[in-house]
Design an enzyme around this catalytic site. Structure first.
Site, PDB file in Angstrom:
ATOM      1  N   SER A 160       0.815  -1.060  -0.026  1.00  0.00           N
ATOM      2  CA  SER A 160       0.040  -0.143   0.051  1.00  0.00           C
ATOM      3  C   SER A 160       1.064   1.191   0.101  1.00  0.00           C
ATOM      4  CB  SER A 160      -0.883  -0.045   1.316  1.00  0.00           C
ATOM      5  OG  SER A 160      -1.517   1.051   1.329  1.00  0.00           O
ATOM      6  N   TYR A 167      -1.806  -0.404  10.622  1.00  0.00           N
ATOM      7  CA  TYR A 167      -1.901  -0.908   9.158  1.00  0.00           C
ATOM      8  C   TYR A 167      -0.531  -0.351   8.503  1.00  0.00           C
ATOM      9  CZ  TYR A 167      -3.800  -1.287   4.467  1.00  0.00           C
ATOM     10  OH  TYR A 167      -4.060  -1.430   3.037  1.00  0.00           O
TER      11      TYR A 167
HETATM   12  N1  LIG Z   1      -8.651  -0.462  -1.301  1.00  0.00           N
HETATM   13  C1  LIG Z   1      -7.544   0.214  -1.039  1.00  0.00           C
HETATM   14  O1  LIG Z   1      -7.696   1.468  -0.974  1.00  0.00           O
HETATM   15  C2  LIG Z   1      -6.223  -0.233  -0.814  1.00  0.00           C
HETATM   16  C3  LIG Z   1      -5.114   0.576  -0.893  1.00  0.00           C
HETATM   17  C4  LIG Z   1      -3.984  -0.005  -0.688  1.00  0.00           C
HETATM   18  C5  LIG Z   1      -3.805  -1.437  -0.694  1.00  0.00           C
HETATM   19  N2  LIG Z   1      -4.891  -2.278  -0.395  1.00  0.00           N
HETATM   20  C6  LIG Z   1      -4.776  -3.595  -0.079  1.00  0.00           C
HETATM   21  O2  LIG Z   1      -5.239  -4.334  -1.110  1.00  0.00           O
HETATM   22  C7  LIG Z   1      -5.459  -5.689  -0.616  1.00  0.00           C
HETATM   23  C8  LIG Z   1      -6.870  -6.021  -1.267  1.00  0.00           C
HETATM   24  O3  LIG Z   1      -7.962  -5.100  -0.564  1.00  0.00           O
HETATM   25  P1  LIG Z   1      -9.078  -4.525  -1.192  1.00  0.00           P
HETATM   26  O4  LIG Z   1      -9.001  -3.289  -1.385  1.00  0.00           O
HETATM   27  O5  LIG Z   1      -9.353  -5.234  -2.616  1.00  0.00           O
HETATM   28  O6  LIG Z   1     -10.218  -5.015  -0.130  1.00  0.00           O
HETATM   29  P2  LIG Z   1     -11.390  -6.119  -0.188  1.00  0.00           P
HETATM   30  O7  LIG Z   1     -12.434  -5.831  -1.256  1.00  0.00           O
HETATM   31  O8  LIG Z   1     -11.895  -5.917   1.325  1.00  0.00           O
HETATM   32  O9  LIG Z   1     -10.734  -7.469  -0.402  1.00  0.00           O
HETATM   33  C9  LIG Z   1      -9.949  -8.155   1.144  1.00  0.00           C
HETATM   34  C10 LIG Z   1      -9.963  -9.789   0.498  1.00  0.00           C
HETATM   35  O10 LIG Z   1      -9.232 -10.313   1.431  1.00  0.00           O
HETATM   36  C11 LIG Z   1      -9.852 -11.440   1.679  1.00  0.00           C
HETATM   37  N3  LIG Z   1      -9.606 -12.119   3.156  1.00  0.00           N
HETATM   38  C12 LIG Z   1      -9.746 -11.440   4.281  1.00  0.00           C
HETATM   39  N4  LIG Z   1      -9.501 -12.044   5.282  1.00  0.00           N
HETATM   40  C13 LIG Z   1      -8.966 -13.169   4.809  1.00  0.00           C
HETATM   41  C14 LIG Z   1      -8.775 -14.549   5.417  1.00  0.00           C
HETATM   42  N5  LIG Z   1      -8.899 -14.737   6.687  1.00  0.00           N
HETATM   43  N6  LIG Z   1      -8.434 -15.457   4.399  1.00  0.00           N
HETATM   44  C15 LIG Z   1      -8.783 -15.540   3.515  1.00  0.00           C
HETATM   45  N7  LIG Z   1      -8.877 -14.315   2.571  1.00  0.00           N
HETATM   46  C16 LIG Z   1      -9.204 -13.410   3.477  1.00  0.00           C
HETATM   47  C17 LIG Z   1     -11.288 -11.245   1.488  1.00  0.00           C
HETATM   48  O11 LIG Z   1     -12.065 -12.243   1.361  1.00  0.00           O
HETATM   49  P3  LIG Z   1     -13.136 -13.110   2.307  1.00  0.00           P
HETATM   50  O12 LIG Z   1     -13.882 -12.021   3.014  1.00  0.00           O
HETATM   51  O13 LIG Z   1     -14.074 -13.848   1.334  1.00  0.00           O
HETATM   52  O14 LIG Z   1     -12.306 -14.068   3.049  1.00  0.00           O
HETATM   53  C18 LIG Z   1     -11.316 -10.181   0.139  1.00  0.00           C
HETATM   54  O15 LIG Z   1     -11.162 -10.951  -0.921  1.00  0.00           O
HETATM   55  C19 LIG Z   1      -5.453  -5.449   0.791  1.00  0.00           C
HETATM   56  O16 LIG Z   1      -4.043  -6.201   1.234  1.00  0.00           O
HETATM   57  C20 LIG Z   1      -5.413  -4.166   1.139  1.00  0.00           C
HETATM   58  O17 LIG Z   1      -4.556  -4.138   2.415  1.00  0.00           O
HETATM   59  C21 LIG Z   1      -6.229  -1.626  -0.557  1.00  0.00           C
END
Ligand SMILES: NC(=O)c1ccc[n+]([C@@H]2O[C@H](COP(=O)([O-])OP(=O)(O)OC[C@H]3O[C@@H](n4cnc5c(N)ncnc54)[C@H](OP(=O)(O)O)[C@@H]3O)[C@@H](O)[C@H]2O)c1
Length: 254
Positions: A149, A162
């Site tokens: 991130s 975080y």
């Molecule tokens: N959105 C942003 O602004 C942003 C910015 C920078 C970085 N990121 C990073 O991008 C990545 C993806 O995030 P996103 O924004 O796409 O959020 P999201 O839509 O909430 O996706 C998170 C994913 O992680 C999975 N997950 C959570 N706990 C889990 C577990 N215990 N076992 C297996 N899977 C698990 C969830 O699936 P289930 O609930 O089905 O398990 C979901 O598919 C993260 O690492 C986040 O820190 C996001």
């Protein structure tokens, strides 16, 4: 359908929504057979069906990767059913925000569990497969991509834990990169800015509104923008290692 990843197998964690789902679609569109790992079975089955309908190959694997055994079993199942493992995208993650004083220790634990321990469990189980894939594939390269991130490079108030997890992911990735590069395994980090996903839906009322106010008026990144970055990294010829990509929304100042 592209063919740059034809004959390879990929595993994407957190593939049930957001960046992970978009990344799985884009790797499948490049010809990889893609294993979709997360906890929500229905979401994974739906995505797998969509990928197959577009002519791709997908396998839904339900696992809570905070559990070391479930993570190891998931990786083993993918390698057995897809026959190999060339690309791993550690994407599953969680963000809770708020001042450290008075924060819920459960929220802190939850971030460490998935952003750090989940990533380690999958990486540990996957590394031998990646090393093997780099040795025997026509491309002679394999890829581990960790989704960090901007918070892995820039620390700010209200995201201390975080930041801890994502700075940690960056340090781990760089050390591992130096260890496995001679075996043909590239390690990269993608550092997205603010992306429109379900990430903020996990926040408590009040906090969620505060975040929404912070990004109000910004044109956020789309999950596909981050998926493009991952696809770029893993489709390079073996002589090229794109180890880090910082992808901000153009409007984002931090
Ligand atoms: N959105 C942003 O602004 C942003 C910015 C920078 C970085 N990121 C990073 O991008 C990545 C993806 O995030 P996103 O924004 O796409 O959020 P999201 O839509 O909430 O996706 C998170 C994913 O992680 C999975 N997950 C959570 N706990 C889990 C577990 N215990 N076992 C297996 N899977 C698990 C969830 O699936 P289930 O609930 O089905 O398990 C979901 O598919 C993260 O690492 C986040 O820190 C996001």
């Amino acid at each position: 359908m592209g063919t740059r990843l034809s004959g390879t197998a990929a595993l994407v964690t957190g593939a049930s929504s957001g960046i992970g789902a978009a990344t799985a679609r884009s790797l499948a569109a490049e010809g990889a057979a893609v294993a979709l790992v997360a906890r929500r079975r229905e979401r994974l089955e739906e995505l797998a069906a969509g990928i197959r309908a577009d002519g791709g190959a997908a396998l839904a694997v339900v696992a809570d990767i905070t559990d070391r055994q479930q993570a190891a079993d998931a990786v083993a199942r993918v390698a057995a059913e897809l026959g190999r493992l060339d690309t791993v995208v550690n994407n599953a993650g969680l963000m809770h925000v708020g001042p450290a004083a008075g924060a819920s220790p459960d929220d802190w634990d939850a971030m460490v569990e998935i952003n750090v321990r989940g990533l380690l469990h999958v990486t540990h189980a996957a590394l031998p497969h990646l090393v093997r894939a780099a040795a025997d594939s026509p491309r002679r390269v394999a890829d581990l991509v960790n989704i960090s991130s901007t918070a892995g490079r820039v620390a700010r108030p209200a995201t201390a834990v975080y930041n801890l997890t994502k700075f940690g992911v960056n340090g781990f990735s760089e050390a591992l990169r130096q260890e496995v590069r001679e075996q043909g395994v590239r390690v990269g980090v993608v550092e997205p800015g603010t992306v429109a996903t379900e990430l903020s839906s996990h926040l408590r009322d009040g906090v969620r509104e505060a975040i929404e106010r912070q990004v109000e008026g910004l044109e956020l990144l789309r999950p596909e923008d981050v998926a493009d970055a991952v696809a770029y990294m893993v489709t390079r010829d073996r002589r090229v290692a794109v180890n880090e990509m910082l992808v901000r929304a153009s409007d984002q100042s931090w």
